[in-house]
Design a protein around this motif. Structure first.
Motif, PDB file in Angstrom:
ATOM      1  N   ASP A 160       0.928  -1.123   0.070  1.00 43.99           N
ATOM      2  CA  ASP A 160      -0.005  -0.016  -0.056  1.00 43.99           C
ATOM      3  C   ASP A 160       1.039   1.276  -0.054  1.00 43.99           C
ATOM      4  N   PHE A 161       0.354   2.384  -0.328  1.00 44.57           N
ATOM      5  CA  PHE A 161       1.098   3.671  -0.344  1.00 44.57           C
ATOM      6  C   PHE A 161       0.190   4.695  -0.225  1.00 44.57           C
ATOM      7  N   SER A 162       0.659   5.747   0.155  1.00 44.90           N
ATOM      8  CA  SER A 162      -0.103   7.189   0.185  1.00 44.90           C
ATOM      9  C   SER A 162       0.761   8.380  -0.369  1.00 44.90           C
ATOM     10  N   THR A 177      -4.157  13.389  -2.012  1.00 45.54           N
ATOM     11  CA  THR A 177      -3.201  12.255  -1.623  1.00 45.54           C
ATOM     12  C   THR A 177      -3.983  10.980  -1.807  1.00 45.54           C
ATOM     13  N   GLN A 237      -4.460   6.657  -2.095  1.00 53.20           N
ATOM     14  CA  GLN A 237      -3.885   5.423  -1.461  1.00 53.20           C
ATOM     15  C   GLN A 237      -4.349   4.357  -2.405  1.00 53.20           C
ATOM     16  N   LEU A 238      -3.414   3.144  -2.428  1.00 48.42           N
ATOM     17  CA  LEU A 238      -3.773   1.995  -3.118  1.00 48.42           C
ATOM     18  C   LEU A 238      -4.929   1.637  -2.513  1.00 48.42           C
ATOM     19  N   SER A 239      -5.134   1.615  -1.347  1.00 43.84           N
ATOM     20  CA  SER A 239      -6.325   0.978  -0.510  1.00 43.84           C
ATOM     21  C   SER A 239      -7.756   1.579  -0.708  1.00 43.84           C
ATOM     22  N   GLY A 240      -7.545   2.986  -1.561  1.00 34.63           N
ATOM     23  CA  GLY A 240      -8.724   3.514  -1.788  1.00 34.63           C
ATOM     24  C   GLY A 240      -9.305   3.080  -3.248  1.00 34.63           C
ATOM     25  N   ASP A 247       6.519  10.159  -5.747  1.00 37.21           N
ATOM     26  CA  ASP A 247       7.038   9.405  -4.795  1.00 37.21           C
ATOM     27  C   ASP A 247       8.473   9.991  -4.364  1.00 37.21           C
ATOM     28  N   VAL A 256       8.191   3.819  -2.111  1.00 40.81           N
ATOM     29  CA  VAL A 256       7.279   2.857  -3.087  1.00 40.81           C
ATOM     30  C   VAL A 256       7.838   2.226  -3.910  1.00 40.81           C
TER      31      VAL A 256
END
Length: 177
Positions: A12-14, A22, A24-27, A102, A107
């Motif tokens: 994951d990243f932000s 911003t 996030q991959l989780s988004g 990044d 990342v």
């Protein structure tokens, strides 16, 4: 630095994007597939394939596929890869996917990215299904005979195994700080 292996989970990243948000991959939990592309502004290989990336995002967006571009290049020696230039290029080319910075290169290191462009395609479970090049011709789209990313996306969407899971990412090396 080790590159992600097939079946590995997507780190994951932000990261800040060219749109001021911003990301996030989780988004992107709801997406059927996510394609993370390490890219930059100055690389001739990225410039030669960016329209293909935009076209793939356009063609597959309605099927739940999401592209995310990440620029990890250091900017002391490559000032054209800084965020203001990223914003300018994304606007000019009308990117239809997030383009993220990044700055710490964390990342890129977590993914083991080596080149620009370097593709990491993940399925719904965010497991790596394909890594490498976008297709088999980095210079001229008219000479492409294998469309690796499209083929891999089609397999993921059909719940089939990806035939060619890894190709050689062709492009400029990531410019490490």
């Amino acid at each position: 630095m080790a590159t992600l292996k097939l079946g590995d989970a997507a780190p994951d990243f932000s990261l800040p994007g060219v749109d001021g948000k911003t990301i996030q991959l989780s988004g992107f939990r709801d997406k059927a597939a996510v394609c993370v592309i390490f890219m930059c502004n100055h690389c001739p290989y990225v410039k030669a394939t960016i329209d293909r990336m935009i076209a793939i995002q356009r063609d597959y967006a309605h099927q739940g596929v999401q592209f995310i571009g990440i620029n990890a290049n250091e900017t002391k020696n490559y000032p054209e890869d800084d965020l203001p230039h990223m914003i300018q290029w994304a606007t000019e080319k009308r990117f239809n996917f997030p383009y993220l910075r990044d700055e710490a290169q964390a990342v890129a290191r977590a993914y083991g990215a080596e080149r620009t462009p370097h593709i990491f395609l993940f399925d719904r479970a965010r497991r790596l299904c394909y890594t490498g090049a976008i297709d088999d011709n980095t210079k001229e789209e008219s000479k492409v005979s294998r469309r690796y990313v499209r083929e891999a996306i089609d397999a993921i969407l059909a719940n089939q195994p990806v035939k060619d899971t890894e190709t050689h990412a062709v492009g400029c090396t990531i410019k490490w700080a």
